[in-house]
Design a protein around this motif. Structure first.
Motif, PDB file in Angstrom:
ATOM      1  N   GLU A 255       0.860  -1.179   0.000  1.00 46.84           N
ATOM      2  CA  GLU A 255       0.000   0.000   0.000  1.00 46.84           C
ATOM      3  C   GLU A 255       0.900   1.235   0.000  1.00 46.84           C
ATOM      4  N   LEU A 256       0.417   2.289  -0.661  1.00 44.31           N
ATOM      5  CA  LEU A 256       1.264   3.476  -0.850  1.00 44.31           C
ATOM      6  C   LEU A 256       1.770   4.064   0.465  1.00 44.31           C
ATOM      7  N   SER A 257       0.934   3.969   1.521  1.00 43.16           N
ATOM      8  CA  SER A 257       1.337   4.571   2.797  1.00 43.16           C
ATOM      9  C   SER A 257       2.660   3.977   3.291  1.00 43.16           C
ATOM     10  N   ALA A 258       2.844   2.663   3.105  1.00 44.02           N
ATOM     11  CA  ALA A 258       4.092   2.027   3.556  1.00 44.02           C
ATOM     12  C   ALA A 258       5.226   2.311   2.571  1.00 44.02           C
ATOM     13  N   ILE A 259       4.908   2.278   1.278  1.00 45.63           N
ATOM     14  CA  ILE A 259       5.932   2.551   0.262  1.00 45.63           C
ATOM     15  C   ILE A 259       6.534   3.942   0.452  1.00 45.63           C
ATOM     16  N   GLU A 260       5.652   4.913   0.783  1.00 45.67           N
ATOM     17  CA  GLU A 260       6.149   6.287   0.944  1.00 45.67           C
ATOM     18  C   GLU A 260       7.159   6.399   2.084  1.00 45.67           C
ATOM     19  N   ARG A 261       6.972   5.600   3.133  1.00 49.39           N
ATOM     20  CA  ARG A 261       7.933   5.618   4.247  1.00 49.39           C
ATOM     21  C   ARG A 261       9.286   5.085   3.778  1.00 49.39           C
ATOM     22  N   SER A 262       9.259   4.038   2.932  1.00 46.67           N
ATOM     23  CA  SER A 262      10.513   3.466   2.446  1.00 46.67           C
ATOM     24  C   SER A 262      11.214   4.412   1.460  1.00 46.67           C
ATOM     25  N   GLU A 263      10.413   5.065   0.613  1.00 43.84           N
ATOM     26  CA  GLU A 263      10.981   6.053  -0.336  1.00 43.84           C
ATOM     27  C   GLU A 263      11.732   7.142   0.427  1.00 43.84           C
ATOM     28  N   LYS A 264      11.071   7.619   1.470  1.00 46.12           N
ATOM     29  CA  LYS A 264      11.649   8.714   2.260  1.00 46.12           C
ATOM     30  C   LYS A 264      12.940   8.240   2.939  1.00 46.12           C
ATOM     31  N   HIS A 265      12.891   7.047   3.474  1.00 47.39           N
ATOM     32  CA  HIS A 265      14.044   6.480   4.177  1.00 47.39           C
ATOM     33  C   HIS A 265      15.248   6.335   3.234  1.00 47.39           C
ATOM     34  N   LEU A 266      14.979   5.925   1.976  1.00 44.38           N
ATOM     35  CA  LEU A 266      16.071   5.656   1.036  1.00 44.38           C
ATOM     36  C   LEU A 266      16.405   6.847   0.139  1.00 44.38           C
ATOM     37  N   GLY A 267      15.496   7.818   0.087  1.00 41.67           N
ATOM     38  CA  GLY A 267      15.676   8.931  -0.854  1.00 41.67           C
ATOM     39  C   GLY A 267      15.507   8.454  -2.292  1.00 41.67           C
ATOM     40  N   LEU A 268      14.637   7.484  -2.512  1.00 44.35           N
ATOM     41  CA  LEU A 268      14.392   6.966  -3.868  1.00 44.35           C
ATOM     42  C   LEU A 268      12.922   7.146  -4.227  1.00 44.35           C
ATOM     43  N   GLN A 269      12.625   7.028  -5.517  1.00 46.07           N
ATOM     44  CA  GLN A 269      11.250   7.235  -5.997  1.00 46.07           C
ATOM     45  C   GLN A 269      10.638   5.944  -6.509  1.00 46.07           C
ATOM     46  N   TRP A 270       9.528   5.552  -5.940  1.00 45.58           N
ATOM     47  CA  TRP A 270       8.719   4.430  -6.467  1.00 45.58           C
ATOM     48  C   TRP A 270       8.137   4.903  -7.810  1.00 45.58           C
ATOM     49  N   PRO A 271       7.989   4.033  -8.791  1.00 42.07           N
ATOM     50  CA  PRO A 271       7.681   4.538 -10.140  1.00 42.07           C
ATOM     51  C   PRO A 271       6.294   5.145 -10.346  1.00 42.07           C
ATOM     52  N   THR A 272       5.339   4.918  -9.448  1.00 38.81           N
ATOM     53  CA  THR A 272       4.035   5.563  -9.603  1.00 38.81           C
ATOM     54  C   THR A 272       3.398   5.802  -8.228  1.00 38.81           C
ATOM     55  N   HIS A 273       2.626   6.883  -8.160  1.00 37.74           N
ATOM     56  CA  HIS A 273       1.941   7.178  -6.897  1.00 37.74           C
ATOM     57  C   HIS A 273       0.435   7.209  -7.091  1.00 37.74           C
ATOM     58  N   GLU A 274      -0.015   6.607  -8.159  1.00 39.52           N
ATOM     59  CA  GLU A 274      -1.462   6.570  -8.401  1.00 39.52           C
ATOM     60  C   GLU A 274      -2.100   5.501  -7.522  1.00 39.52           C
ATOM     61  N   GLY A 275      -3.427   5.632  -7.328  1.00 40.86           N
ATOM     62  CA  GLY A 275      -4.190   4.585  -6.645  1.00 40.86           C
ATOM     63  C   GLY A 275      -3.885   4.487  -5.163  1.00 40.86           C
ATOM     64  N   PHE A 276      -4.305   3.355  -4.575  1.00 40.20           N
ATOM     65  CA  PHE A 276      -4.158   3.135  -3.122  1.00 40.20           C
ATOM     66  C   PHE A 276      -3.257   1.932  -2.838  1.00 40.20           C
ATOM     67  N   ALA A 277      -3.496   0.845  -3.606  1.00 37.13           N
ATOM     68  CA  ALA A 277      -2.714  -0.387  -3.397  1.00 37.13           C
ATOM     69  C   ALA A 277      -2.022  -0.764  -4.708  1.00 37.13           C
ATOM     70  N   HIS A 278      -0.816  -1.318  -4.577  1.00 35.37           N
ATOM     71  CA  HIS A 278      -0.063  -1.683  -5.783  1.00 35.37           C
ATOM     72  C   HIS A 278       0.308  -3.161  -5.779  1.00 35.37           C
ATOM     73  N   LEU A 279       0.376  -3.739  -6.977  1.00 31.83           N
ATOM     74  CA  LEU A 279       1.013  -5.047  -7.116  1.00 31.83           C
ATOM     75  C   LEU A 279       2.357  -4.817  -7.781  1.00 31.83           C
ATOM     76  N   MET A 280       3.382  -5.433  -7.200  1.00 33.39           N
ATOM     77  CA  MET A 280       4.696  -5.410  -7.840  1.00 33.39           C
ATOM     78  C   MET A 280       4.917  -6.821  -8.393  1.00 33.39           C
ATOM     79  N   ILE A 281       5.097  -6.898  -9.707  1.00 33.96           N
ATOM     80  CA  ILE A 281       5.135  -8.214 -10.352  1.00 33.96           C
ATOM     81  C   ILE A 281       6.425  -8.313 -11.167  1.00 33.96           C
ATOM     82  N   SER A 282       7.240  -9.321 -10.870  1.00 32.16           N
ATOM     83  CA  SER A 282       8.492  -9.474 -11.637  1.00 32.16           C
ATOM     84  C   SER A 282       8.493 -10.795 -12.376  1.00 32.16           C
TER      85      SER A 282
END
Ligand SMILES: Cc1cc2nc3c(=O)[nH]c(=O)nc-3n(C[C@H](O)[C@H](O)[C@H](O)COP(=O)(O)OP(=O)(O)OC[C@H]3O[C@@H](n4cnc5c(N)ncnc54)[C@H](O)[C@@H]3O)c2cc1C
Length: 458
Positions: A255-282
């Protein structure tokens, strides 16, 4: 510790490898368990670093005769205090046993218990091969990974450590060395007791060497991030992906709320901030064609559940950055958390579980970030620090989360195990017969209860 015992230990492993200086011992007293749940370490210990299986056998034989507790230690990356010494005794560090041979023609790695995940992965890759499991901390040792049956994000497709162990060398608590299996994929000689030691958390024996299955290195990889407006859509899409038979290498829910904490911690950008929940699929496939076919299948499933465009990364550095942001949610939240949980659920119950956790958030007026390996039903939840809460209140909340998972047919742990921090939950959440069986095994293999004592009732 008794001077006479120390002298005997020195005669087995050599003076240099018996550590009695309290300052040098300090780093062997903890693992990566969050500070609030860390078991109190016992400082009255000696650290012993054997260099061979024979030396491990010698140490265990002595400890068994003298009835001295032994705490096997790998990389110390465990999250439940499994390697923390909790009684006066010996910390048995496998760090010197770090030799690895890649048998390329057999597609097998022969690795001693002290080989790190980083070294194993690197050596396999140098030989053009691939060791698929990738639990989050590359400092973990082969012995620890096997002893905890570690999982990680790729388990959805490639399984957990258990699926890779072809052979094991184990020293039993009495000092007997057992060699079971080897380089072959099949081996039906005698009852296969090898897997008793996979996930045994150092209770039944000390793993000294393993034969691990390797695979060809994938040639094409890509990572897709798909935003959804709500949780249910994301979870339904994940379920349809699993049912399609196109199983990705990684299928993570965040969920974006948790991703944003990690982005801030690392100083990196997750590729999209749309929506509420994301699937990361590799995907990691053996040709570009196979990869694009898989991406197409996944894309057409996602389209049914979201109006947002997926973001695709194909460059290795871009993919690594996305994975890093996902992997470091734990680190980003660590200072504000009391515990990290790793419950598992049947696939059909993930949504209901998360909704019920949301209700707990409301009831307790707290934030419980929940994310993780949605493809195999293994979720990480954090119990966050709250002003004025007592230890009892944290425990009450934790137990409510556990009870919901178990009621829905899941388990309180899918990755981290019991260690020293979770023994207290065994009577409540483990099956009685299962516990009884473990007690019988423990009594017969470790009659003097020297290995990791106090972790399970005996
Ligand atoms: C940032 C981070 C991310 C993580 N991500 C994941 C993840 O994705 N998936 C996952 O499953 N775990 C994860 N973990 C937890 C941890 O990395 C795993 O549990 C790992 O397998 C522990 O290995 P270790 O060598 O560090 O073991 P240790 O912590 O040293 O020991 C763990 C247990 O194994 C026993 N043990 C160790 N070596 C032996 C041996 N040779 N013989 C017998 N018993 C032994 C110890 O007594 C102890 O009970 C993560 C941890 C961190 C800090």
């Amino acid at each position: 510790m008794d001077k006479r015992v120390i002298e005997k230990l020195v005669s087995i492993v050599g003076k240099e490898w018996v550590v009695t200086d309290p300052r040098a011992i300090e780093r062997y007293l903890y693992d990566e368990a969050p500070e609030p749940i860390r078991p109190q370490p016992m400082r009255d210990v000696v650290v012993v670093k054997p260099g061979s299986t024979e030396e491990v056998a010698g140490v265990l034989k002595l400890a068994n005769e003298e009835k001295i507790p032994v705490f096997p230690r790998g990389g110390g990356t465990g999250l439940v205090g499994g390697a923390v010494p909790t009684a006066p005794g010996i910390v048995l560090s496998l760090e010197r046993m770090d030799r690895v041979v890649i048998h390329r023609e057999d597609m097998v790695a022969e690795a001693e218990a002290g080989v790190t995940l980083a070294k194993l992965t690197e050596e396999a890759e140098k030989a053009g091969l691939f060791f698929p499991p990738h639990p989050g901390d590359e400092g973990a040792f082969v012995g620890g990974l096997i002893a905890t049956n570690a999982g990680g994000a790729r388990a959805v497709r490639t399984g957990v450590m258990r699926n890779y162990v072809l052979g094991l060398e184990v020293v039993l608590p009495t000092g007997v060395v057992a060699r079971i299996g080897g380089k072959t994929i099949k081996n039906n000689l005698l009852t296969n007791v090898m897997h008793l030691f996979v996930g045994c958390e150092g209770l039944l024996g000390v793993i000294t060497k393993a034969f691990l299955r390797l695979y060809p290195k994938p040639r094409a990889s890509a990572t897709m991030v798909v935003p959804f407006d709500d949780r249910l859509s994301a979870i339904r899409a994940a379920y349809d992906i699993m049912m399609s038979g196109t199983i990705p290498m990684l299928l993570e829910y965040v969920e974006l709320s948790a991703i944003e904490r990690s982005e801030k911690h690392l100083g990196l950008q997750w590729p999209t901030h749309e929506g509420f929940a994301h699937l990361m699929i590799s995907f990691a496939e053996h040709s570009e064609d196979a990869m694009y076919l898989a991406l197409e299948t996944v894309n057409s499933i996602a389209e049914k559940y979201t109006k947002h465009e997926p973001v695709l990364a194909t460059r290795r550095d871009e993919q690594s950055e996305i994975l890093r942001i996902r992997s470091e949610i734990y680190t980003a939240l660590k200072k504000d958390m009391v515990d990290i949980l790793d419950v598992t659920l049947p696939l059909s119950k993930i949504y209901e579980f998360m909704e019920r956790v949301d209700a707990l958030e409301e009831e307790y007026k707290t934030w419980i970030p929940a994310y993780g390996h949605v493809g195999d039903g293994n979720l990480h939840l954090h119990i966050m620090k709250n002003e004025g809460w007592s230890a009892e209140r944290y425990n009450e909340l934790r137990e409510k989360v556990y009870s919901i998972a178990v009621e829905l047919g899941g388990s309180i742990t899918g990755e981290h195990g019991i260690g020293a921090a979770r023994s207290k939950y065994l009577e409540k959440y483990a099956d009685r017969g299962h516990l009884e069986l473990l007690k019988l095994l423990k009594k017969s293999l470790d009659p003097n209860n020297i290995l990791n004592p106090g972790r399970v009732p005996v």
